[in-house]
Every structure is written in C-alpha cells, then in structure tokens.
Design a protein around this motif. Sequence first.
Motif, PDB file in Angstrom:
ATOM      1  N   ASP A   1       1.060  -1.329  -0.038  1.00  0.00           N
ATOM      2  CA  ASP A   1       0.047  -0.031  -0.145  1.00  0.00           C
ATOM      3  C   ASP A   1       0.978   1.272   0.151  1.00  0.00           C
ATOM      4  OD1 ASP A   1      -2.333  -1.377   0.139  1.00  0.00           O
ATOM      5  OD2 ASP A   1      -2.404  -1.508   2.403  1.00  0.00           O
ATOM      6  N   VAL A   2       2.145   1.123   0.366  1.00  0.00           N
ATOM      7  CA  VAL A   2       2.929   2.349   0.693  1.00  0.00           C
ATOM      8  C   VAL A   2       4.026   2.218  -0.506  1.00  0.00           C
ATOM      9  CG1 VAL A   2       2.523   2.943   2.872  1.00  0.00           C
ATOM     10  CG2 VAL A   2       4.142   1.241   2.375  1.00  0.00           C
ATOM     11  N   MET A   3       3.933   1.603  -1.765  1.00  0.00           N
ATOM     12  CA  MET A   3       4.796   1.223  -2.689  1.00  0.00           C
ATOM     13  C   MET A   3       5.409   2.424  -3.102  1.00  0.00           C
ATOM     14  SD  MET A   3       6.072  -1.061  -4.520  1.00  0.00           S
ATOM     15  CE  MET A   3       5.896  -2.152  -5.908  1.00  0.00           C
ATOM     16  N   LYS A   4       4.705   3.722  -3.214  1.00  0.00           N
ATOM     17  CA  LYS A   4       5.398   4.839  -4.106  1.00  0.00           C
ATOM     18  C   LYS A   4       6.184   5.319  -3.008  1.00  0.00           C
ATOM     19  CE  LYS A   4       1.836   6.423  -7.143  1.00  0.00           C
ATOM     20  NZ  LYS A   4       0.842   7.363  -7.335  1.00  0.00           N
ATOM     21  N   GLN A   5       6.013   5.332  -1.789  1.00  0.00           N
ATOM     22  CA  GLN A   5       6.975   6.039  -0.536  1.00  0.00           C
ATOM     23  C   GLN A   5       8.079   5.015  -0.214  1.00  0.00           C
ATOM     24  OE1 GLN A   5       3.761   5.671  -0.443  1.00  0.00           O
ATOM     25  NE2 GLN A   5       2.813   7.362   0.320  1.00  0.00           N
ATOM     26  N   PHE A   6       7.844   3.830   0.082  1.00  0.00           N
ATOM     27  CA  PHE A   6       8.906   2.806   0.715  1.00  0.00           C
ATOM     28  C   PHE A   6       9.171   1.626  -0.294  1.00  0.00           C
ATOM     29  CE2 PHE A   6       6.501   4.807   4.212  1.00  0.00           C
ATOM     30  CZ  PHE A   6       7.504   5.580   4.641  1.00  0.00           C
TER      31      PHE A   6
END
Length: 97
Positions: free
Chosen positions: A35-40
């Motif tokens: 769910d946090v692919m873009k950030q992490f």
Amino acid sequence: MEIKQTAMAGTLESSDIQIVLSQGSNGIEFDLTSDVMKQFGDDIKQTIEDVLKAFKIDSAMVKVVDKGALTPVIKARAITACQRALDMKDQPQWEVL
C-alpha cells in the motif's frame, strides 16, 4: 548459495510483511505488493536485497506482500525466509544479524 526449497516467512496481518523465496534464474527478481509502494517500495527491496547478499544468494524470485511493516520486521522476515530456503533452520548464521 543456491535456494534449496521455496520458503515463506511472515503473515498478511497489519504491520507485517510476507516474503516468499523461490529459485530464480535471472538474478534477484521482485514481485512486490504494498500500500506504500510509492513511498517505501525501494527501501523495502533494498532491505531484502541486503539480507540476500549477506546469505550470498544471488539468484532468487522474491514475492513480497507488505502490510506496513517497519524495517526491523522486514529484515527479520527476510532472514527467516533465507534460513528456511537454504534449509539452515537449525544452524542460524548469527553474523548476518
């Protein structure tokens, strides 16, 4: 080292990560869902790659489902998956910690 068997570590619970390692044929290949692919996404991959390098694994298919795990959890799950995949459950390599 060569992966001897497909291995899994982790769960799909919130704040955890599930990592499945299997034999690869073309370096380290990732299938990452988060769910946090873009950030992490890059950090998650780098943490897992660092653990694979510590175990001298240079060819693997890595399937990852992240549910918001913190870096120490990601590292612990990756270490567990590597030990299981290399059939080293009873002889942990403490130096990779």
